[in-house]
Design a protein around this motif. Structure first.
Motif: not given
Lengths: 90, 707
Positions: B702-704, B592-593, B697-698, B651-653
């Protein structure tokens, strides 16, 4: 419920759901025995007068005036109340 | 059974909207408590009061019902108790409260109570409403016809309460009532055999047992089987018997009514209600007014509760220091101040919002507006497996899930109530705001789109919307999967508008506060202690080693005392059990980062989401109390991954973390209150598991996508 609808259309019986706002009619019998018990306890008895007071903005539920008070019913509940066509009220 | 040896047991029974709670509140005041009926999720409201100078009475407020044939779990309790003389709640006397302006329906229930041969008293309420409707009731004649005592009361003002107590305190042998309905002719052999089997003396009771034995807890299994056999052999049509009972009763009731009630054509209340309904249930104005009302309520819930919450927070941040000064220092004092007192603070923190929300809900109920909300919202909400009444609790979830979940009481259908409880934590509550704020500030530039749309505000709104949509989708899924035996009826009265009874509003607020503190509070304090242990202990003598190390490091020696202490706290938290768990869950949360430091924050913020910010400050040992978020933000931005050397808060994390907090049930108070409202651990655990999985999961997606 679909079966009841089908039955209604076949026999052309009018139910409380078919009433127009402000229209009154006499209750004849019920098409669903389980719902009918609750309806009768709430004062919707055969022979009782029922009037459609107003319908909610999205067409369901509806408010009925019956045995001295205002009762909210969903249309699927109102549809089980079969009206007596021989006696028409206005 | 003399009243001086033990208090008289009284049952309070009546239709919904008959003023039952008002009477209960008038009789008992704050002298009431909530207990459980064994084995069911129904609250038992019991109160006690002084009957006369020498005797007291306990009174049980049963759920409102129309007849002794229940249509919900709540209502089943009534027949369960009344059919079982061995029950601890089996009453010596029954008060039936009736709405005088609608006597007909009240008499159905009363006639059933009389036929069960309970010494009954009729409390005739709302005579003022009846008078406005020009309905006159000949009370002495009604008393003759029914053969029971009747007391005219006004549950709103409390008139007639004294007379009611007098009547109850008298041992009056002629108040058994005149039987109304004779069940025997409908199935003579069946009723006789059931009377012999149970054994019972009362044929009407046997009649009720024949129709309802399947869920009566007082009937043992082997007798249930026998009754089933008896019913089969007798070929009695039970539904038809029930229908015949209602028709017969109403026929007799109609005769009674025609004798004692004279109806005029007073339509004052009705006319007024009708005109008001033309506006309040209007297809446009109805919704506009509802939204404005909700807007005002939330403003007050946020703004009005903020000040008292701040006071509670300040009080509980000083309290540990004061206690530390008084008590000898040691591990027990630490447990008491940092574990238990902090947990208590977490409980009391919710009180302002609970009190405010329940004041509003009580007012909406009392005035009759809540029934209109049901009316205009039911169709919309039903497509999600919800009820018109789900709207208010669901929207108040934006302030806080805890009082909102308690507010789902207003939904009578169990399945619809359960779905509402289940999805409320997905509404973004105010505790998420600090988490969102710091993460948004970290990643979204403070710029304006098209010159006027603030990007940070837009992101915040997006998160709220995301939670709301997730809630509705979850409701649709649950609608398919939750099965109930209970047949749900919507049928309800649309009462005429009334001014609220302020005493009721007050008692309702106190009651909800008490239930929250004593029931949910226990769980919250317990979890708080566990979290405290995790964050303040480490295996072996790790902590003393850390202190030595930091103090002996030459580069820190120039720093002041406070900063060194902050550094030590930071290191301690990292090495504590919470830190160890944070490290060990890192492989799970890395997709998930998140790194292990975020892992620690995830664990500690289970106490409350906003703890995330505090934990982050401790981990990054942010110094200086002013501008704390600012400095924390800088530290977080500067944070590098230990292995790769890349920034942690990309931003991803940050987005992944925001989505995680938007969904996950990171709140022990919510868990505790769901436990309390569903009376078991099944639903809170399913909810915790589902929301954690969904959050995982969400966040992963989002991270991917963003990486």
């Amino acid at each position: 419920m679909n079966f009841i609808r089908f039955y209604e259309i076949c026999t052309l019986m009018r139910t409380a759901a078919n009433l127009k706002t402000g229209e009154s009619a006499i209750i004849d019998h019920f098409s669903d025995s389980e719902v009918s018990l609750k309806l009768m306890e709430m004062g919707c008895l055969p022979g009782e007068k029922i009037r459609l007071e107003r319908i909610a903005p999205f067409g369901d539920p509806a408010a009925f005036w019956v045995s001295g008070y205002c009762l909210l019913l969903r249309l699927e509940e109102a549809r089980t109340i079969i009206l007596d066509e021989s006696k028409v009220y206005n | 059974m003399s009243p001086s040896t033990r208090p008289l047991k009284i049952a309070l029974i009546g239709n919904p909207n008959s003023g039952k709670s008002s009477l209960f509140n008038h009789l008992t005041g704050l002298n009431q408590k909530v207990a459980n009926f064994p084995g069911v999720t129904v609250d038992k409201r019991i109160g006690s009061f002084r009957l006369s100078e020498s005797s007291t009475a306990t009174i049980l407020d049963f759920p409102g019902l129309v007849s002794l044939y229940p249509s919900s779990e709540d209502e089943k309790v009534v027949i369960d108790v009344l059919s079982n003389p061995a029950s601890e709640d089996y009453p010596d006397k029954v008060i039936v409260i009736a709405d005088a302006s609608n006597l007909k329906r009240s008499l159905l229930l009363l006639s059933q109570i009389i036929d069960l041969k309970f010494p009954a008293v009729l409390a005739l309420n709302m005579l003022d409403v009846a008078k406005r409707k020009e309905i006159k009731i000949n009370t002495p004649e009604l008393k003759n016809v029914l053969g029971i005592n009747i007391v005219e009361i006004n549950a709103r003002t409390g008139t007639g309460i004294k007379e009611l107590k007098e009547v109850l305190s008298k041992a009056d042998p002629d108040t058994k009532g005149i039987p109304v309905f004779s069940a025997k002719p409908l199935a003579p052999e069946l009723l006789i055999s059931i009377c012999e089997l149970m054994p019972l003396k009362n044929e009407y009771k046997a009649f009720l047992v024949a129709q309802q034995y399947s869920f009566l807890r007082s009937v043992p299994e082997e007798k249930k089987k026998k009754i089933e056999e008896l019913c089969k052999n007798s070929c009695a049509d039970l539904n038809k018997m029930h229908a015949q009972e209602i028709v017969t009763r109403y026929k007799i009731i109609d005769q009674i009514i025609s004798k004692v009630v004279t109806t005029g054509n007073g339509t004052v209340d009705k006319e007024f209600s009708h005109r008001l309904d033309n506006i309040l249930t209007h297809k446009i104005w109805g919704y506009v007014i509802f939204l404005i009302l909700m807007f005002i309520i939330f403003q007050i819930l946020f703004e009005g509760a903020a000040y008292p919450m701040k006071m509670v927070e300040i009080f509980f941040s000083y309290l540990p220091g004061v206690i530390h000064d008084i008590l000898p220092s040691g591990i027990l004092t630490d447990l008491f101040t940092d574990g238990i007192v902090a947990g208590l603070g977490g409980v009391i923190m919710f009180l302002p919002q609970i009190l405010l929300l329940f004041a509003f809900i009580a007012i909406l109920e009392e005035t009759g507006y809540m029934a209109r909300v049901s009316f205009i919202m039911d169709k919309l909400m039903r497509s999600f497996g919800l009820n018109g009444r789900s709207v208010v609790p669901l929207l108040s979830g934006v302030a806080c899930a805890v009082p909102s979940i308690m507010a789902t009481r207003i939904i009578s259908n169990w399945k619809e109530r359960l779905i509402t409880i289940f999805i409320i934590p997905l509404m973004s509550c105010s505790a998420r705001l600090p988490v969102y704020t710091i993460l948004i500030a970290l990643t979204i530039p403070d710029k304006k789109m098209f010159g006027w749309i603030n990007l940070q505000g837009l992101t915040l709104m997006g998160l709220y919307l995301f939670g709301f949509i997730a809630a509705l989708l979850t409701a649709i899924v649950l609608k398919i999967f939750i099965k109930t035996k209970e047949k749900g009826f919507f049928m309800m009265e649309l009462p005429v508008y009334r001014t609220p009874r302020w005493k009721n509003v007050f008692v309702e607020m106190m009651e909800k506060a008490r239930v929250f503190i004593f029931d949910a509070g226990k769980v919250i304090v317990a979890i708080s202690v566990v979290l405290w242990v995790l964050a303040s202990f480490a295996p072996g003598d790790t902590f003393s080693t850390i202190e030595q190390e930091v103090k002996n490091t030459p580069q820190f020696s120039g720093m002041n005392e406070q900063d060194i202490q902050k550094l030590i706290d930071s290191r301690k938290l990292q090495e504590s059990y919470a830190g160890i768990i944070g490290r060990s869950i890192e492989p799970i949360i890395r997709p998930l980062g998140f790194d292990w430091k975020i892992g620690i924050a995830l664990i500690t913020s289970f106490a409350a989401r906003e703890v995330f910010v505090g934990t982050m400050s401790t981990i990054y040992s942010v110094s200086g109390s002013s501008n704390e978020t600012k400095t924390l933000q800088e530290k977080m931005r500067a944070e590098r991954n230990e292995k790769t050397g890349l920034p942690v808060f990309t931003p991803a994390t940050a987005f992944s973390l925001m989505i995680f907090y938007a969904i996950a049930m990171q709140c022990m108070s919510t868990l505790a209150v769901v436990f309390r409202e569903t009376k078991g651990w099944k639903w809170p655990l399913i909810q915790l598991f589902y929301l954690s999985a969904l959050a995982y999961i969400a966040s992963y997606c989002v991270y991917r996508i963003l990486i």
